[in-house]
Design an enzyme around this catalytic site. Structure first.
Site, PDB file in Angstrom:
ATOM      1  CG  ASP A  93      85.310  79.828  53.705  1.00 37.41           C
ATOM      2  OD1 ASP A  93      85.694  78.776  53.136  1.00 37.41           O
ATOM      3  OD2 ASP A  93      84.359  79.880  54.508  1.00 37.41           O
ATOM      4  CG  ASP A 102      85.171  85.226  50.179  1.00 32.80           C
ATOM      5  OD1 ASP A 102      84.474  84.432  49.501  1.00 32.80           O
ATOM      6  OD2 ASP A 102      85.023  85.408  51.401  1.00 32.80           O
ATOM      7  CB  SER A 128      55.874  59.090  38.418  1.00 31.71           C
ATOM      8  OG  SER A 128      54.860  58.334  37.816  1.00 31.71           O
ATOM      9  CE  LYS A 174      59.790  57.768  45.485  1.00 33.12           C
ATOM     10  NZ  LYS A 174      59.385  59.130  45.786  1.00 33.12           N
ATOM     11  CE  LYS A 184      66.587  55.233  39.652  1.00 33.81           C
ATOM     12  NZ  LYS A 184      67.302  56.513  39.558  1.00 33.81           N
ATOM     13  CE  LYS A 191      56.247  56.932  48.271  1.00 30.79           C
ATOM     14  NZ  LYS A 191      55.541  58.158  48.602  1.00 30.79           N
ATOM     15  CB  CYS A 219      50.744  70.364  89.919  1.00 32.90           C
ATOM     16  SG  CYS A 219      50.937  68.632  89.471  1.00 32.90           S
TER      17      CYS A 219
END
Ligand code: IVH
Length: 688
Positions: free
Chosen positions: A33, A37, A82, A121, A307, A331, A425
């Site tokens: 990193d 930077d 959709s 999905k 698809k 779904k 209790c």
């Protein structure tokens, strides 16, 4: 600007884009990193000195656009459609879709199956990214499908989305990539944690988010992109809008899969879980596979999408109103639902822990009907401020206990009062106390409390403890409530006639229970120890203790310092063991169980066996002829060995049965000795 400086700027941008792609898209950082930077700062300095060279696709230009008053409307060149959704059972969704397409394409049984691409999905929001000559010029939401909102400034802050496509492949003059902006679950949790801290520090306008999708949608629709930049968003590409190949020299692709491959080559993120499927059966298999994986994914999905792969077939199928005929969403049951709180009860657990539980109007969520959801503890209940009559979001994911996620605002009844934990209790009336530094209230009644007694019995009887088959919660409830049993040893005094007199207990079941009780008397020390239900003593700890002490008597009398010398045992567990065995009634229970005939093999493994197994790591693979995997593991561990999940140079032995797979190959490759069951049993019996 000198041509040298210009070349340097260009070089730095290419480097930074490359490393960002490695880091954000491929999840395979190529430089530290700090080095990234350093390059970034270099580029910033060069651009500051030569402002004329700043271009919108420079990695320095992701953040910094001025806040907007409102979003501009964008008319989609190609409408954002959709897809039709099938919510049917496992297979019928895919089967019905495939059958319909075959009919429409006039295919017969003699033709090859239709080729599909199966995708996840994603549960986020759809975005259209417009690249002109490879540069991101606009990003917009779906809106009503015809017109969306221009959210370019916010989308530019998403590091996974390239501001300039990688020229690894010719780039169309115009390329609209469609996909989903979403938030990973871990990023969502971290964001909410930060939000909670801000709220605690008195920041009035901050709030926590209900779920990753809402958090992502909120971020994309921020007018100030500096705020959007602080919301950790991700992206997957899965479709196309307008495409103009122009003078790119790219020849048109013939399949959807090729487009997805091209997305990757251009530096766009594509999910690794896409798959080619031939015909309906493979779609069903994909639906099942991803359903099983759903909870292990780092992000939320609400189903899968099928698809048609061949573009020519897609074109023949065309569209109905606003949906393509060549795609369908299948779904999974929703994992979150809205319902109302009918009551807030307090449940008492085995160790006396009090858990507030919301009783709910029944809802179907995560594939089952839920009527109870945990509120975890006092602090959580307060934080969420759930009240009687509230409308709440409940979540059930996988096997996890259903929980109340949040209260739906604005629907509260005026007189709804704040929930408070009882100081007694609710089952036995003993004092309930919350120790300093603890999150939970506990009933101090111990085994005087019938709720704790029931749980303790169920814990002892479970499969991973001594295992009393058929002794479930309904039966234990009856046995305790009718006063038939009070303590664990009472179990072994149950006779056929007592059991057969109980409600809904046939003679045959009573007989089975008596047999199961008899069978449970012969157990192992780790199972027995775990079954006693000593606080903080789980299965792994019980195994360590049994290995170290060899006998229960040695363990029961071990002073604190000695207990702490055991592998993985710290002061808290050691103290808990001492507290348990210092109570005369607990010792009494152990003695009575022994007197009832409960026994286990005591004594450390014989010297010879120990030498063979101590400190040795075993890996089990395939099916052994007589031993189950658990049994083999138990034997190896009892003899002092360890069982690991994967083969490495540090593995001492691989025990292989039939249908052993890659682990066996690996063992052979590394030269790790391979044993069959007979050889293992011989080793185990070496000292006896
Ligand atoms: S394809 C022409 N693929 O589901 C097909 N959609 O109604 C257009 N979604 O709004 C959509 N994952 O936000 C497609 N792998 C995926 C998807 C996906 C999520 C969403 C998308 C769209 C909705 C479909």
């Amino acid at each position: 600007m000198t041509s040298d400086a210009y070349a340097h700027v260009k070089f730095l941008r290419e480097q930074l884009n490359h490393h960002a792609h490695q880091y954000y898209v491929l999840d395979a950082p190529s430089i530290p990193d700090a080095e990234y930077d350093r390059l970034f700062k270099q580029l910033q300095a060069l651009e500051a000195a030569n402002p004329e060279c700043i271009s919108p696709d420079s990695p320095t230009q992701r953040v910094g656009a001025k806040p907007l008053k409102e979003f501009a409307a964008v008319r989609h060149v190609v409408p954002m459609l959709s897809i039709r959704t099938e919510t049917d059972t496992e297979s019928s969704g895919a089967q019905a879709f495939d059958a319909r397409l075959k009919r429409e394409l006039a295919l017969t049984g003699a033709d090859a199956p239709i080729e599909y691409v199966a995708e996840l999905k994603f549960d986020g929001l759809a975005i259209n990214l417009r690249y002109e000559k490879g540069v991101l010029v606009q990003a917009c939401t779906r809106g009503d499908g015809e017109t969306g909102e221009d959210v370019t400034n916010n989308i530019r802050t998403i590091h996974q989305i390239p501001l300039r496509l990688k020229p690894q492949l010719p780039i169309p003059d115009v390329l609209e990539v469609r996909g989903e902006v979403y938030m990973r679950r871990d990023d969502f949790e971290a964001l909410n944690e930060r939000q909670r801290q801000r709220i605690a520090q008195g920041e009035k306008n901050e709030k926590t988010f209900v779920n990753p999708r809402n958090a992502a949608a909120g971020a994309v629709r921020q007018l100030d992109s500096a705020i959007a930049a602080q919301r950790p968003l991700s992206f997957f590409g899965y479709g196309l809008g307008e495409v103009v190949l122009g003078e790119s020299g790219l020849s048109p692709f013939t399949t959807h899969w090729q487009w997805l491959e091209a997305f990757k080559a251009w530096g766009l993120p594509v999910s690794e879980h896409i798959a080619i499927a031939q015909g309906a059966d493979q779609l069903v298999a994909y639906h099942q596979r991803m359903g099983a994986m759903r909870d292990a994914l780092p992000f939320d999905i609400d189903g899968v999408v099928y698809k048609v792969n061949r573009i020519a077939q897609q074109q023949r199928l065309g569209f109905v109103t606003r949906e393509p005929r060549w795609a369908v969403a299948h779904k999974y049951p929703a994992q979150e639902q809205i319902t109302t709180v009918l009551a807030i009860d307090v449940h008492v657990g085995r160790t006396g822990k009090l858990t507030p539980v919301a009783k709910l109007a029944p809802v179907f969520v995560g594939g089952v009907t839920v009527t109870n959801a945990t509120l975890h503890n006092e602090d959580e209940a307060r934080r969420k401020d759930v009240r009687l009559g509230d409308t709440v979001v409940v979540r059930r994911a996988g096997d996890v206990i259903p929980e109340v996620v949040s209260v739906v605002e604005g629907k509260r009844q005026a007189d709804a009062t704040l929930f408070t934990m009882p100081h007694q209790c609710p089952v036995c009336g003993s004092a309930a106390v919350r120790e300093a530094g603890e999150a939970d209230y506990r009933c101090t009644g111990g085994l005087f409390c019938s709720a704790q007694r029931k749980q303790a019995i169920l814990h002892y009887a479970q499969r991973r403890a001594v295992e009393i088959e058929g002794l479930g919660d309904k039966l234990v409830e009856q046995l305790v409530d009718t006063g038939t049993i009070r303590t664990l040893p009472d179990l072994y005094k149950l006779g056929l006639s007592t059991l057969a007199q109980l409600d809904r207990m046939a003679e045959k079941s009573a007989f089975n229970i008596v047999q199961a009780l008899e069978k449970s008397k012969s157990t192992t020390l780790p199972r027995f120890l775990f079954g006693l239900g000593i606080r903080h003593v789980g299965e792994a700890t019980a195994k360590e203790l049994a290995k170290h002490f060899g006998t229960l008597d040695a363990l029961m009398d071990a002073p604190l310092e000695v207990l702490q010398q055991v592998n993985d045992i710290g002061p808290i567990v050691a103290q808990s063991l001492r507290t348990f065995f210092d109570q005369p009634h607990n010792r009494e229970v152990v003695e009575q169980l022994r007197a009832c005939g409960v026994h286990w093999t005591e004594g450390v493994a014989s010297g010879a066996t120990q030498q063979l197994f101590a400190g040795k790591t075993f890996v089990l693979t395939g099916t052994l002829p007589s031993l189950s995997r658990d049994a083999a593991k138990e034997k190896i561990e009892a003899a002092g060995g360890k069982v690991a999940g994967s083969v490495s140079k540090r593995t001492h032995f691989v025990v292989a049965g039939t249908e052993a797979g890659s682990k066996l190959d690996k063992a052979v490759e590394l030269g790790v000795p391979v044993l069959d069951e007979t050889a293992l049993l011989e080793m185990l019996n070496a000292g006896t």
